[in-house]
Design a protein around this motif. Structure first.
Motif, mmCIF file in Angstrom:
data_model
loop_
_atom_site.group_PDB
_atom_site.id
_atom_site.type_symbol
_atom_site.label_atom_id
_atom_site.label_comp_id
_atom_site.label_asym_id
_atom_site.label_seq_id
_atom_site.Cartn_x
_atom_site.Cartn_y
_atom_site.Cartn_z
ATOM 1 N N LEU A 144 105.463 68.986 85.039
ATOM 2 C CA LEU A 144 106.451 68.483 84.089
ATOM 3 C C LEU A 144 107.361 67.463 84.773
ATOM 4 C CD1 LEU A 144 107.805 68.720 81.268
ATOM 5 C CD2 LEU A 144 109.252 70.506 82.249
ATOM 6 N N VAL A 145 107.455 66.267 84.175
ATOM 7 C CA VAL A 145 108.320 65.235 84.750
ATOM 8 C C VAL A 145 109.442 64.828 83.797
ATOM 9 C CG1 VAL A 145 106.521 64.315 86.249
ATOM 10 C CG2 VAL A 145 106.767 63.376 83.946
ATOM 11 N N ARG A 146 109.353 65.234 82.518
ATOM 12 C CA ARG A 146 110.389 64.847 81.567
ATOM 13 C C ARG A 146 110.270 65.701 80.318
ATOM 14 N NH1 ARG A 146 111.928 61.320 77.370
ATOM 15 N NH2 ARG A 146 113.684 59.945 77.837
ATOM 16 N N SER A 147 111.407 66.120 79.768
ATOM 17 C CA SER A 147 111.426 66.883 78.527
ATOM 18 C C SER A 147 112.645 66.460 77.727
ATOM 19 C CB SER A 147 111.462 68.387 78.810
ATOM 20 O OG SER A 147 111.474 69.120 77.602
ATOM 21 N N ARG A 148 112.421 65.793 76.606
ATOM 22 C CA ARG A 148 113.513 65.294 75.781
ATOM 23 C C ARG A 148 113.094 65.316 74.307
ATOM 24 N NH1 ARG A 148 116.736 61.693 78.951
ATOM 25 N NH2 ARG A 148 117.080 62.753 80.931
ATOM 26 N N VAL A 149 114.064 65.045 73.439
ATOM 27 C CA VAL A 149 113.772 64.832 72.025
ATOM 28 C C VAL A 149 113.671 63.334 71.795
ATOM 29 C CG1 VAL A 149 114.627 65.046 69.666
ATOM 30 C CG2 VAL A 149 114.923 66.940 71.275
ATOM 31 N N GLY A 150 112.588 62.906 71.168
ATOM 32 C CA GLY A 150 112.428 61.492 70.870
ATOM 33 C C GLY A 150 111.139 60.940 71.436
ATOM 34 N N VAL A 151 110.256 60.467 70.551
ATOM 35 C CA VAL A 151 108.967 59.933 70.979
ATOM 36 C C VAL A 151 109.129 58.571 71.646
ATOM 37 C CG1 VAL A 151 106.695 59.172 70.193
ATOM 38 C CG2 VAL A 151 107.741 61.200 69.184
ATOM 39 N N ALA A 152 109.973 57.708 71.091
ATOM 40 C CA ALA A 152 110.103 56.350 71.613
ATOM 41 C C ALA A 152 110.552 56.349 73.073
ATOM 42 C CB ALA A 152 111.077 55.547 70.749
ATOM 43 N N SER A 153 111.581 57.115 73.386
ATOM 44 C CA SER A 153 112.079 57.128 74.762
ATOM 45 C C SER A 153 111.058 57.764 75.705
ATOM 46 C CB SER A 153 113.414 57.880 74.845
ATOM 47 O OG SER A 153 113.271 59.226 74.415
ATOM 48 N N ALA A 154 110.310 58.744 75.224
ATOM 49 C CA ALA A 154 109.289 59.380 76.060
ATOM 50 C C ALA A 154 108.162 58.405 76.376
ATOM 51 C CB ALA A 154 108.742 60.617 75.364
ATOM 52 N N PHE A 155 107.712 57.652 75.379
ATOM 53 C CA PHE A 155 106.643 56.691 75.619
ATOM 54 C C PHE A 155 107.115 55.572 76.543
ATOM 55 C CE2 PHE A 155 103.650 57.397 71.746
ATOM 56 C CZ PHE A 155 103.495 58.716 72.128
ATOM 57 N N GLU A 156 108.381 55.154 76.388
ATOM 58 C CA GLU A 156 108.941 54.146 77.285
ATOM 59 C C GLU A 156 108.973 54.678 78.714
ATOM 60 O OE1 GLU A 156 110.275 50.833 78.864
ATOM 61 O OE2 GLU A 156 109.984 50.919 76.689
ATOM 62 N N ALA A 157 109.357 55.949 78.872
ATOM 63 C CA ALA A 157 109.390 56.552 80.205
ATOM 64 C C ALA A 157 107.989 56.643 80.802
ATOM 65 C CB ALA A 157 110.026 57.940 80.132
ATOM 66 N N ALA A 158 107.009 57.004 79.984
ATOM 67 C CA ALA A 158 105.632 57.084 80.464
ATOM 68 C C ALA A 158 105.145 55.720 80.939
ATOM 69 C CB ALA A 158 104.723 57.619 79.361
ATOM 70 N N PHE A 159 105.501 54.682 80.186
ATOM 71 C CA PHE A 159 105.084 53.332 80.563
ATOM 72 C C PHE A 159 105.776 52.901 81.851
ATOM 73 C CE2 PHE A 159 105.223 48.719 80.479
ATOM 74 C CZ PHE A 159 103.924 48.389 80.124
ATOM 75 N N SER A 160 107.090 53.129 81.949
ATOM 76 C CA SER A 160 107.860 52.720 83.122
ATOM 77 C C SER A 160 107.410 53.457 84.379
ATOM 78 C CB SER A 160 109.354 52.958 82.890
ATOM 79 O OG SER A 160 109.822 52.204 81.792
ATOM 80 N N ARG A 161 107.056 54.733 84.235
ATOM 81 C CA ARG A 161 106.588 55.533 85.368
ATOM 82 C C ARG A 161 105.145 55.221 85.736
ATOM 83 N NH1 ARG A 161 109.026 60.625 86.475
ATOM 84 N NH2 ARG A 161 110.899 61.044 85.247
ATOM 85 N N GLU A 162 104.466 54.468 84.870
ATOM 86 C CA GLU A 162 103.020 54.280 85.009
ATOM 87 C C GLU A 162 102.337 55.650 85.072
ATOM 88 O OE1 GLU A 162 101.905 51.546 88.053
ATOM 89 O OE2 GLU A 162 103.288 50.001 87.374
ATOM 90 N N LEU A 163 102.739 56.499 84.123
ATOM 91 C CA LEU A 163 102.295 57.882 84.102
ATOM 92 C C LEU A 163 100.795 58.005 83.865
ATOM 93 C CD1 LEU A 163 103.204 60.958 83.947
ATOM 94 C CD2 LEU A 163 103.101 60.633 81.455
ATOM 95 N N THR A 164 100.155 58.789 84.694
ATOM 96 C CA THR A 164 98.816 59.275 84.406
ATOM 97 C C THR A 164 98.979 60.765 84.121
ATOM 98 O OG1 THR A 164 97.686 57.626 85.761
ATOM 99 C CG2 THR A 164 96.496 59.669 85.301
ATOM 100 N N GLY A 165 98.708 61.140 82.908
ATOM 101 C CA GLY A 165 98.960 62.506 82.468
ATOM 102 C C GLY A 165 98.968 62.561 80.955
ATOM 103 N N TYR A 166 99.921 63.289 80.388
ATOM 104 C CA TYR A 166 99.929 63.428 78.935
ATOM 105 C C TYR A 166 101.330 63.731 78.427
ATOM 106 C CZ TYR A 166 99.778 68.481 79.946
ATOM 107 O OH TYR A 166 100.039 69.746 80.405
ATOM 108 N N ALA A 167 101.509 63.440 77.153
ATOM 109 C CA ALA A 167 102.728 63.803 76.430
ATOM 110 C C ALA A 167 102.378 64.906 75.447
ATOM 111 C CB ALA A 167 103.290 62.602 75.680
ATOM 112 N N ARG A 168 103.129 65.987 75.480
ATOM 113 C CA ARG A 168 102.969 67.066 74.508
ATOM 114 C C ARG A 168 104.055 66.872 73.455
ATOM 115 N NH1 ARG A 168 104.798 72.371 73.507
ATOM 116 N NH2 ARG A 168 103.194 73.797 72.762
#
Length: 202
Positions: free
Chosen positions: A16-40
């Protein structure tokens, strides 16, 4: 990630690297982190259907999506990061662009980002039925065209092959979209009636 007809497609529990309310901010964080993984993604509303979905990423770019829904209300829910696991009765599952349409319901969502090694996602990323166009999740779930464009720019060239036509075909099927929206509305109204919140939908 498993489901009817799926060939042992499982996503292990990540870090787990982030847990918040809000899809837009989560997707922005995934992009900025260059995340390889998944959003639940799980609806955070009494009026929402309540079943989680998953969007996977490779270096911050969306690659696959899945959403699973229970057969009935009041059943025991499974707190799992592997949709399809457990003994909960299944009403239907949605994959790829269909899953995005299912997840694009009203109300806020809780989003958890998990990091995984790329090889842990190889099976689902190689399965065409789960594939989504790189920009589609940002457009449909986060209402962020700018982020969608950035995802398309970062995506490898072969990520566009076949995916865009699949999305275009889905969007052209107006009756299918209308049916999904009507079903979501009916379920929201039933949930509102159960909770005595009929006026919330006005």
């Amino acid at each position: 990630m498993t489901g009817p007809g799926a060939a042992e497609l499982e996503i292990p529990r990540g870090r787990l690297v982030r847990s918040r309310v809000g899809v837009a901010s989560a997707f922005e964080a995934a992009f900025s982190r260059e995340l390889t993984g998944y959003a639940r993604i799980e609806p955070d509303s009494l009026l929402a259907d309540g079943e989680p979905g998953v969007v996977t990423f490779a270096e911050g770019v969306p690659r696959a999506a899945y959403c699973e829904r229970a057969a009935g209300r009041g059943e025991r829910r499974v707190d799992s990061h592997e949709p399809g696991s457990g003994d909960q009765p299944i009403k239907s599952d949605s994959r790829g662009v269909d899953a995005l349409a299912t997840l694009a319901g009203p109300g806020p969502c809780s989003v958890e980002l998990y990091e995984l090694p790329a090889d842990a996602l190889a099976a689902v990323h190689d399965a065409p039925e789960f594939s989504v166009p790189p920009g589609a999740p940002a457009e449909q779930l986060a209402d962020d065209p700018a982020l969608a464009d950035r995802a398309r720019e970062r995506a490898p060239d072969d990520a566009h092959d076949g995916d865009a036509s699949a999305l275009e075909s889905f969007l052209e099927d107006e009756e299918r979209i209308a049916a999904i929206q009507q079903e979501a509305r009916a379920e929201a109204e039933q949930r509102a009636a159960e909770w005595g919140l009929d006026g919330e939908l006005e």
